[in-house]
Design a protein around this motif. Sequence first.
Motif, PDB file in Angstrom:
ATOM      1  N   GLY A  68       0.792  -1.219   0.000  1.00 38.73           N
ATOM      2  CA  GLY A  68       0.000   0.000   0.000  1.00 38.73           C
ATOM      3  C   GLY A  68       0.826   1.272   0.000  1.00 38.73           C
ATOM      4  N   GLY A  69       1.892   1.305  -0.757  1.00 41.11           N
ATOM      5  CA  GLY A  69       2.746   2.483  -0.792  1.00 41.11           C
ATOM      6  C   GLY A  69       3.935   2.356   0.134  1.00 41.11           C
ATOM      7  N   ARG A  70       3.653   2.063   1.396  1.00 40.82           N
ATOM      8  CA  ARG A  70       4.733   1.875   2.369  1.00 40.82           C
ATOM      9  C   ARG A  70       4.218   1.068   3.556  1.00 40.82           C
ATOM     10  NH1 ARG A  70       9.507   3.295   4.652  1.00 40.82           N
ATOM     11  NH2 ARG A  70       9.499   3.330   6.927  1.00 40.82           N
ATOM     12  N   ALA A  71       5.055   0.193   4.066  1.00 37.00           N
ATOM     13  CA  ALA A  71       4.794  -0.485   5.340  1.00 37.00           C
ATOM     14  C   ALA A  71       5.936  -0.130   6.281  1.00 37.00           C
ATOM     15  CB  ALA A  71       4.714  -1.990   5.144  1.00 37.00           C
ATOM     16  N   ASP A  72       5.603   0.316   7.484  1.00 40.37           N
ATOM     17  CA  ASP A  72       6.618   0.729   8.453  1.00 40.37           C
ATOM     18  C   ASP A  72       7.123  -0.432   9.298  1.00 40.37           C
ATOM     19  OD1 ASP A  72       6.394   3.841   8.215  1.00 40.37           O
ATOM     20  OD2 ASP A  72       4.330   3.119   8.368  1.00 40.37           O
ATOM     21  N   LEU A  73       6.266  -1.422   9.499  1.00 38.97           N
ATOM     22  CA  LEU A  73       6.599  -2.584  10.319  1.00 38.97           C
ATOM     23  C   LEU A  73       5.976  -3.806   9.661  1.00 38.97           C
ATOM     24  CD1 LEU A  73       7.574  -4.045  12.887  1.00 38.97           C
ATOM     25  CD2 LEU A  73       5.519  -3.203  14.055  1.00 38.97           C
ATOM     26  N   VAL A  74       6.810  -4.799   9.371  1.00 35.13           N
ATOM     27  CA  VAL A  74       6.340  -5.994   8.661  1.00 35.13           C
ATOM     28  C   VAL A  74       6.700  -7.230   9.461  1.00 35.13           C
ATOM     29  CG1 VAL A  74       6.503  -7.366   6.552  1.00 35.13           C
ATOM     30  CG2 VAL A  74       6.622  -4.862   6.432  1.00 35.13           C
ATOM     31  N   PHE A  75       5.708  -8.070   9.682  1.00 36.23           N
ATOM     32  CA  PHE A  75       5.915  -9.396  10.264  1.00 36.23           C
ATOM     33  C   PHE A  75       5.663 -10.402   9.147  1.00 36.23           C
ATOM     34  CE2 PHE A  75       4.496  -6.700  13.747  1.00 36.23           C
ATOM     35  CZ  PHE A  75       5.408  -6.992  14.754  1.00 36.23           C
ATOM     36  N   HIS A  76       6.717 -11.064   8.714  1.00 39.25           N
ATOM     37  CA  HIS A  76       6.575 -11.997   7.591  1.00 39.25           C
ATOM     38  C   HIS A  76       6.550 -13.428   8.120  1.00 39.25           C
ATOM     39  CE1 HIS A  76       6.562 -13.784   3.754  1.00 39.25           C
ATOM     40  NE2 HIS A  76       7.864 -14.006   3.635  1.00 39.25           N
ATOM     41  N   LEU A  77       5.331 -13.970   8.257  1.00 34.21           N
ATOM     42  CA  LEU A  77       5.127 -15.314   8.761  1.00 34.21           C
ATOM     43  C   LEU A  77       4.640 -16.273   7.686  1.00 34.21           C
ATOM     44  CD1 LEU A  77       4.849 -13.366  11.337  1.00 34.21           C
ATOM     45  CD2 LEU A  77       3.583 -15.244  12.369  1.00 34.21           C
ATOM     46  N   ALA A  78       4.180 -15.754   6.547  1.00 38.46           N
ATOM     47  CA  ALA A  78       3.642 -16.620   5.498  1.00 38.46           C
ATOM     48  C   ALA A  78       4.736 -17.541   4.957  1.00 38.46           C
ATOM     49  CB  ALA A  78       3.069 -15.766   4.367  1.00 38.46           C
ATOM     50  N   GLY A  79       4.369 -18.766   4.695  1.00 35.52           N
ATOM     51  CA  GLY A  79       5.352 -19.694   4.142  1.00 35.52           C
ATOM     52  C   GLY A  79       4.778 -21.080   3.965  1.00 35.52           C
ATOM     53  N   ILE A  80       5.492 -21.889   3.212  1.00 34.27           N
ATOM     54  CA  ILE A  80       5.176 -23.312   3.055  1.00 34.27           C
ATOM     55  C   ILE A  80       6.090 -24.049   4.020  1.00 34.27           C
ATOM     56  CG2 ILE A  80       4.974 -25.241   1.456  1.00 34.27           C
ATOM     57  CD1 ILE A  80       3.130 -22.858   0.848  1.00 34.27           C
ATOM     58  N   LEU A  81       5.505 -24.745   4.972  1.00 35.20           N
ATOM     59  CA  LEU A  81       6.257 -25.263   6.112  1.00 35.20           C
ATOM     60  C   LEU A  81       6.640 -26.732   5.951  1.00 35.20           C
ATOM     61  CD1 LEU A  81       4.103 -23.702   9.000  1.00 35.20           C
ATOM     62  CD2 LEU A  81       5.948 -22.646   7.671  1.00 35.20           C
ATOM     63  N   GLY A  82       7.702 -27.098   6.676  1.00 34.19           N
ATOM     64  CA  GLY A  82       8.082 -28.475   6.930  1.00 34.19           C
ATOM     65  C   GLY A  82       7.853 -29.473   5.825  1.00 34.19           C
ATOM     66  N   GLY A  83       7.050 -30.498   6.171  1.00 33.96           N
ATOM     67  CA  GLY A  83       6.787 -31.582   5.237  1.00 33.96           C
ATOM     68  C   GLY A  83       6.114 -31.124   3.958  1.00 33.96           C
ATOM     69  N   ALA A  84       5.287 -30.061   4.050  1.00 36.80           N
ATOM     70  CA  ALA A  84       4.637 -29.548   2.844  1.00 36.80           C
ATOM     71  C   ALA A  84       5.665 -28.993   1.866  1.00 36.80           C
ATOM     72  CB  ALA A  84       3.627 -28.461   3.224  1.00 36.80           C
ATOM     73  N   ALA A  85       6.717 -28.360   2.388  1.00 38.76           N
ATOM     74  CA  ALA A  85       7.787 -27.855   1.525  1.00 38.76           C
ATOM     75  C   ALA A  85       8.556 -29.002   0.884  1.00 38.76           C
ATOM     76  CB  ALA A  85       8.727 -26.962   2.328  1.00 38.76           C
ATOM     77  N   GLU A  86       8.731 -30.104   1.636  1.00 35.65           N
ATOM     78  CA  GLU A  86       9.428 -31.269   1.074  1.00 35.65           C
ATOM     79  C   GLU A  86       8.621 -31.905  -0.055  1.00 35.65           C
ATOM     80  OE1 GLU A  86      12.595 -32.306   2.074  1.00 35.65           O
ATOM     81  OE2 GLU A  86      12.429 -30.364   3.062  1.00 35.65           O
ATOM     82  N   GLN A  87       7.308 -31.900   0.089  1.00 33.73           N
ATOM     83  CA  GLN A  87       6.445 -32.573  -0.883  1.00 33.73           C
ATOM     84  C   GLN A  87       6.248 -31.769  -2.161  1.00 33.73           C
ATOM     85  OE1 GLN A  87       2.784 -33.657   1.112  1.00 33.73           O
ATOM     86  NE2 GLN A  87       3.886 -34.564   2.829  1.00 33.73           N
ATOM     87  N   ASP A  88       6.393 -30.451  -2.081  1.00 34.21           N
ATOM     88  CA  ASP A  88       6.147 -29.606  -3.257  1.00 34.21           C
ATOM     89  C   ASP A  88       7.222 -28.537  -3.324  1.00 34.21           C
ATOM     90  OD1 ASP A  88       5.187 -28.008  -5.315  1.00 34.21           O
ATOM     91  OD2 ASP A  88       3.086 -28.210  -4.710  1.00 34.21           O
ATOM     92  N   TYR A  89       8.368 -28.914  -3.887  1.00 33.84           N
ATOM     93  CA  TYR A  89       9.507 -27.989  -3.939  1.00 33.84           C
ATOM     94  C   TYR A  89       9.170 -26.725  -4.727  1.00 33.84           C
ATOM     95  CZ  TYR A  89      13.922 -25.888  -5.229  1.00 33.84           C
ATOM     96  OH  TYR A  89      14.928 -24.981  -5.436  1.00 33.84           O
ATOM     97  N   ALA A  90       8.463 -26.874  -5.860  1.00 34.60           N
ATOM     98  CA  ALA A  90       8.177 -25.714  -6.707  1.00 34.60           C
ATOM     99  C   ALA A  90       7.341 -24.689  -5.958  1.00 34.60           C
ATOM    100  CB  ALA A  90       7.471 -26.164  -7.981  1.00 34.60           C
ATOM    101  N   LEU A  91       6.304 -25.160  -5.248  1.00 31.01           N
ATOM    102  CA  LEU A  91       5.470 -24.250  -4.470  1.00 31.01           C
ATOM    103  C   LEU A  91       6.284 -23.607  -3.347  1.00 31.01           C
ATOM    104  CD1 LEU A  91       2.728 -23.044  -3.656  1.00 31.01           C
ATOM    105  CD2 LEU A  91       2.325 -25.124  -2.292  1.00 31.01           C
ATOM    106  N   ALA A  92       7.087 -24.422  -2.660  1.00 30.01           N
ATOM    107  CA  ALA A  92       7.896 -23.892  -1.559  1.00 30.01           C
ATOM    108  C   ALA A  92       8.862 -22.826  -2.052  1.00 30.01           C
ATOM    109  CB  ALA A  92       8.649 -25.033  -0.869  1.00 30.01           C
ATOM    110  N   ARG A  93       9.486 -23.077  -3.201  1.00 28.51           N
ATOM    111  CA  ARG A  93      10.404 -22.066  -3.731  1.00 28.51           C
ATOM    112  C   ARG A  93       9.642 -20.787  -4.086  1.00 28.51           C
ATOM    113  NH1 ARG A  93      14.942 -21.611  -8.500  1.00 28.51           N
ATOM    114  NH2 ARG A  93      14.551 -19.397  -8.830  1.00 28.51           N
ATOM    115  N   ARG A  94       8.485 -20.923  -4.726  1.00 30.44           N
ATOM    116  CA  ARG A  94       7.727 -19.748  -5.153  1.00 30.44           C
ATOM    117  C   ARG A  94       7.350 -18.860  -3.978  1.00 30.44           C
ATOM    118  NH1 ARG A  94       2.264 -18.917  -5.825  1.00 30.44           N
ATOM    119  NH2 ARG A  94       1.738 -21.127  -5.725  1.00 30.44           N
ATOM    120  N   VAL A  95       6.953 -19.482  -2.863  1.00 31.82           N
ATOM    121  CA  VAL A  95       6.504 -18.705  -1.705  1.00 31.82           C
ATOM    122  C   VAL A  95       7.664 -18.347  -0.787  1.00 31.82           C
ATOM    123  CG1 VAL A  95       5.023 -18.740   0.337  1.00 31.82           C
ATOM    124  CG2 VAL A  95       4.198 -19.721  -1.827  1.00 31.82           C
ATOM    125  N   ASN A  96       8.452 -19.355  -0.430  1.00 30.93           N
ATOM    126  CA  ASN A  96       9.481 -19.152   0.596  1.00 30.93           C
ATOM    127  C   ASN A  96      10.683 -18.363   0.098  1.00 30.93           C
ATOM    128  OD1 ASN A  96       7.811 -20.709   2.177  1.00 30.93           O
ATOM    129  ND2 ASN A  96       9.104 -22.511   2.175  1.00 30.93           N
TER     130      ASN A  96
END
Length: 313
Positions: A68-96
């Motif tokens: 939205g133009g600028r963020a002053d404070l960002v908490f970045h928690l979104a991600g493909i975690l653990g076993g899900a990242a192992e099962q879908d490398y392409a998705l994990a790379r795209r997000v993580n």
Amino acid sequence: MAQRHILVTGANGFIGSRLATQLMESPDFADCRFTLLDLAHATPSTDPRVRQLAGDLSDPATLDSAIGGRADLVFHLAGILGGAAEQDYALARRVNIDATLTLLERLRDAENPPRVVFASTIAVFGPCGGAPIDDDTLPLPTMTYGAQKRMIEIAVEQFSARGWIDGLALRLPGIVARKDADARLKSAFLNTMFHAYEAGRDIVLPVSPDGTTWLISVPACVEAFVHAARLPGGTIGARRAFTLPAQRVRIDGLVAALARRFPTSHSQVTYQPDAALEQLFARQPQLTTALADALGFCHDGDIDRLVARALQA
């Protein structure tokens, strides 16, 4: 003075939703506006300061709208975690990796760098073996998830060194206790055992009773993120990636603490160790977190308080 803008990615998640609530309830952030980003939101917010945004972080239009133009404070928690990242490398790379690097690049502001708090993980260390872990231990991740988190830790430190952001990468230990832990997460048993014991259900643990693991409760985790947001930039130093304090808990000690918490439970606990899982999640050595300790981060205190707070989640 412009109203500060706080962005939370993964805001509908187990930790993100609780973090967003605590931020909105804190007097320190009463004058802020909030953008809460996730793929979907379970409950509409009635807070006029809040904008809930449903979308994929890897979509450029969604990212534009989130910042939205600028963020002053960002908490970045979104991600493909653990076993899900192992099962879908392409998705994990795209997000993580790809989406996260794009986010960091879009946040660059050398004149007024935003504080960015990134959720990393102890998985950056890989299988620990028996040697103690401290701030100087070389990360050697073996899982896709841990390797991708380590890559972004390096980016956070590089961008911070250049003055583009004011970033912190918090290496999270095991966070307990999620009732509906994703079965694809190899560490799910560390969450489900709490609620199974409370309900009186029998439990089969895939690790040995003398196994050891690093744990904090969800409230302690949320407190760590908020504390990271409040830290004055001049106190942090060049090391921007570090492990949060955690209790090193024996598995049978955790079972004993659950028995003290629920003395009338009929739950019977048996052990069927899986060597691979045990190596990853129940052979964690002594942990020293001097950098985080010096900055005022802390864990739950003792195992009984850990259990009590974990069950608040």
